[in-house]
Design a protein around this motif. Sequence first.
Motif, PDB file in Angstrom:
ATOM      1  N   MET A   1       0.831  -1.205   0.000  1.00 54.05           N
ATOM      2  CA  MET A   1       0.000   0.000   0.000  1.00 54.05           C
ATOM      3  C   MET A   1       0.866   1.256   0.000  1.00 54.05           C
ATOM      4  O   MET A   1       1.875   1.315   0.688  1.00 54.05           O
ATOM      5  N   LEU A   2       0.469   2.222  -0.815  1.00 58.06           N
ATOM      6  CA  LEU A   2       1.176   3.504  -0.809  1.00 58.06           C
ATOM      7  C   LEU A   2       0.257   4.555  -0.208  1.00 58.06           C
ATOM      8  O   LEU A   2      -0.915   4.659  -0.587  1.00 58.06           O
ATOM      9  N   ARG A   3       0.798   5.321   0.726  1.00 58.13           N
ATOM     10  CA  ARG A   3       0.010   6.401   1.331  1.00 58.13           C
ATOM     11  C   ARG A   3       0.560   7.737   0.831  1.00 58.13           C
ATOM     12  O   ARG A   3       1.761   7.989   0.907  1.00 58.13           O
ATOM     13  N   ILE A   4      -0.356   8.566   0.330  1.00 59.93           N
ATOM     14  CA  ILE A   4       0.046   9.854  -0.254  1.00 59.93           C
ATOM     15  C   ILE A   4      -0.545  10.998   0.554  1.00 59.93           C
ATOM     16  O   ILE A   4      -1.765  11.056   0.753  1.00 59.93           O
ATOM     17  N   ALA A   5       0.307  11.903   1.038  1.00 56.16           N
ATOM     18  CA  ALA A   5      -0.184  13.116   1.701  1.00 56.16           C
ATOM     19  C   ALA A   5      -0.375  14.178   0.629  1.00 56.16           C
ATOM     20  O   ALA A   5       0.551  14.503  -0.118  1.00 56.16           O
ATOM     21  N   LEU A   6      -1.591  14.681   0.543  1.00 50.75           N
ATOM     22  CA  LEU A   6      -1.957  15.603  -0.533  1.00 50.75           C
ATOM     23  C   LEU A   6      -2.287  16.983   0.045  1.00 50.75           C
ATOM     24  O   LEU A   6      -3.042  17.073   1.011  1.00 50.75           O
ATOM     25  N   ALA A   7      -1.723  18.029  -0.544  1.00 50.06           N
ATOM     26  CA  ALA A   7      -1.978  19.387  -0.039  1.00 50.06           C
ATOM     27  C   ALA A   7      -3.420  19.802  -0.316  1.00 50.06           C
ATOM     28  O   ALA A   7      -3.872  19.779  -1.457  1.00 50.06           O
ATOM     29  N   LYS A 187      10.040   0.331  -0.742  1.00 48.31           N
ATOM     30  CA  LYS A 187       8.813   0.135  -1.543  1.00 48.31           C
ATOM     31  C   LYS A 187       9.088   0.432  -3.010  1.00 48.31           C
ATOM     32  O   LYS A 187       8.268   1.033  -3.714  1.00 48.31           O
ATOM     33  N   ARG A 188      10.245   0.033  -3.456  1.00 48.63           N
ATOM     34  CA  ARG A 188      10.709   0.362  -4.825  1.00 48.63           C
ATOM     35  C   ARG A 188       9.717  -0.041  -5.906  1.00 48.63           C
ATOM     36  O   ARG A 188       9.426   0.726  -6.813  1.00 48.63           O
ATOM     37  N   MET A 189       9.203  -1.318  -5.785  1.00 51.32           N
ATOM     38  CA  MET A 189       8.299  -1.834  -6.837  1.00 51.32           C
ATOM     39  C   MET A 189       7.008  -1.010  -6.902  1.00 51.32           C
ATOM     40  O   MET A 189       6.580  -0.609  -7.984  1.00 51.32           O
ATOM     41  N   ASP A 190       6.415  -0.769  -5.706  1.00 52.00           N
ATOM     42  CA  ASP A 190       5.164   0.008  -5.657  1.00 52.00           C
ATOM     43  C   ASP A 190       5.385   1.425  -6.193  1.00 52.00           C
ATOM     44  O   ASP A 190       4.559   1.964  -6.941  1.00 52.00           O
ATOM     45  N   LEU A 191       6.514   2.013  -5.816  1.00 56.41           N
ATOM     46  CA  LEU A 191       6.808   3.382  -6.258  1.00 56.41           C
ATOM     47  C   LEU A 191       7.059   3.424  -7.761  1.00 56.41           C
ATOM     48  O   LEU A 191       6.611   4.337  -8.455  1.00 56.41           O
ATOM     49  N   GLN A 192       7.776   2.405  -8.254  1.00 54.73           N
ATOM     50  CA  GLN A 192       8.053   2.320  -9.694  1.00 54.73           C
ATOM     51  C   GLN A 192       6.746   2.289 -10.485  1.00 54.73           C
ATOM     52  O   GLN A 192       6.571   3.020 -11.466  1.00 54.73           O
ATOM     53  N   PHE A 193       5.819   1.454 -10.011  1.00 59.30           N
ATOM     54  CA  PHE A 193       4.514   1.293 -10.651  1.00 59.30           C
ATOM     55  C   PHE A 193       3.758   2.631 -10.655  1.00 59.30           C
ATOM     56  O   PHE A 193       3.211   3.056 -11.674  1.00 59.30           O
ATOM     57  N   PHE A 194       3.791   3.298  -9.499  1.00 58.83           N
ATOM     58  CA  PHE A 194       3.103   4.592  -9.343  1.00 58.83           C
ATOM     59  C   PHE A 194       3.720   5.650 -10.275  1.00 58.83           C
ATOM     60  O   PHE A 194       3.022   6.328 -11.029  1.00 58.83           O
ATOM     61  N   PHE A 195       5.055   5.757 -10.234  1.00 57.53           N
ATOM     62  CA  PHE A 195       5.718   6.801 -11.035  1.00 57.53           C
ATOM     63  C   PHE A 195       5.612   6.516 -12.535  1.00 57.53           C
ATOM     64  O   PHE A 195       5.526   7.449 -13.329  1.00 57.53           O
ATOM     65  N   ASP A 196       5.591   5.220 -12.902  1.00 56.44           N
ATOM     66  CA  ASP A 196       5.423   4.887 -14.326  1.00 56.44           C
ATOM     67  C   ASP A 196       4.125   5.489 -14.850  1.00 56.44           C
ATOM     68  O   ASP A 196       4.072   6.044 -15.946  1.00 56.44           O
ATOM     69  N   LYS A 197       3.057   5.357 -14.048  1.00 57.65           N
ATOM     70  CA  LYS A 197       1.754   5.904 -14.463  1.00 57.65           C
ATOM     71  C   LYS A 197       1.833   7.433 -14.597  1.00 57.65           C
ATOM     72  O   LYS A 197       1.312   8.017 -15.534  1.00 57.65           O
ATOM     73  N   LEU A 198       2.493   8.073 -13.615  1.00 57.39           N
ATOM     74  CA  LEU A 198       2.584   9.544 -13.640  1.00 57.39           C
ATOM     75  C   LEU A 198       3.442  10.042 -14.807  1.00 57.39           C
ATOM     76  O   LEU A 198       3.085  10.985 -15.508  1.00 57.39           O
ATOM     77  N   TRP A 199       4.579   9.366 -15.043  1.00 59.49           N
ATOM     78  CA  TRP A 199       5.463   9.757 -16.160  1.00 59.49           C
ATOM     79  C   TRP A 199       4.749   9.612 -17.483  1.00 59.49           C
ATOM     80  O   TRP A 199       4.875  10.459 -18.361  1.00 59.49           O
ATOM     81  N   LYS A 200       3.981   8.490 -17.606  1.00 58.38           N
ATOM     82  CA  LYS A 200       3.287   8.199 -18.859  1.00 58.38           C
ATOM     83  C   LYS A 200       2.332   9.342 -19.206  1.00 58.38           C
ATOM     84  O   LYS A 200       2.282   9.802 -20.342  1.00 58.38           O
ATOM     85  N   LEU A 201       1.594   9.820 -18.186  1.00 55.25           N
ATOM     86  CA  LEU A 201       0.653  10.920 -18.421  1.00 55.25           C
ATOM     87  C   LEU A 201       1.407  12.217 -18.754  1.00 55.25           C
ATOM     88  O   LEU A 201       0.998  12.983 -19.626  1.00 55.25           O
ATOM     89  N   LEU A 202       2.522  12.419 -18.065  1.00 54.31           N
ATOM     90  CA  LEU A 202       3.317  13.621 -18.289  1.00 54.31           C
ATOM     91  C   LEU A 202       3.854  13.669 -19.724  1.00 54.31           C
ATOM     92  O   LEU A 202       3.918  14.728 -20.347  1.00 54.31           O
ATOM     93  N   ASP A 203       4.219  12.484 -20.241  1.00 57.24           N
ATOM     94  CA  ASP A 203       4.793  12.403 -21.584  1.00 57.24           C
ATOM     95  C   ASP A 203       3.724  12.455 -22.684  1.00 57.24           C
ATOM     96  O   ASP A 203       4.047  12.646 -23.844  1.00 57.24           O
TER      97      ASP A 203
END
Length: 204
Positions: A1-7, A187-203
């Motif tokens: 599980m990844l927990r994100i603190a959001l402003a 949590k490298r794998m979970d973070l990788q998965f999360f950032f892959d999604k974010l990078w994909k949208l950014l690109d």
Amino acid sequence: MLRIALAKGRLESESISYLEKCGYTFPEKSDRKLLIRDSENNIELLSVKPLDVPIYVYSGIADIGICGTDSIVESGLSLIQPMKLPFGICSMVVASFPDFKFNGRRTKIATKFPISTKKYLSSKSIDADIIKLNGSVELAPVVGLADAIVDIVQTGRTLKEHGLTIIDEVYKISAMVCVNNVSYRTKRMDLQFFFDKLWKLLDS
Ligand code: PRP
């Protein structure tokens, strides 16, 4: 599980819609709920005050934080910042009346951001008094509480409505993703998965 603190506040809806565009869904989303989940994707969002985001991340209560650059600078905490997001673009500036100059006499600067202000002043070797306020900072020069302010400018409307102008830019701001140091390793794998999604949208 990844927990994100959001402003909370000005970045909140753009941050959530960015995550939704990445494929996350938050069915429990509401104005009042401070903790919402995407159970299918094992993501939990904590809705916190912008200046508290770095505290949640640094302490390890949240693995990830999404907040403005200003909150990270102001926390004085050292956080991994792997990704800048394409929203929340604004600036931290020094503002005052058009004829303002830092001069011999001791200047009073009102701000919600004392750490950013202190850093700016020492980088310019300016000696000034900082008055810490919690909001409505543009009022301070108008009523004589301060000579100038250090504050966020987005559209510039609030400055204009008070006859103030930008004297100098302190730094540029955008929404930023920061990561807890320990989560970054464990949590490298979970973070990788999360950032892959974010990078994909950014690109895209
Ligand atoms: C922020 C900032 C400025 C204003 C700038 O305040 O501190 O006051 O927005 O926006 P603009 O350039 O688009 O006019 P916020 O709305 O967060 O309220 P606050 O002053 O109560 O902190």
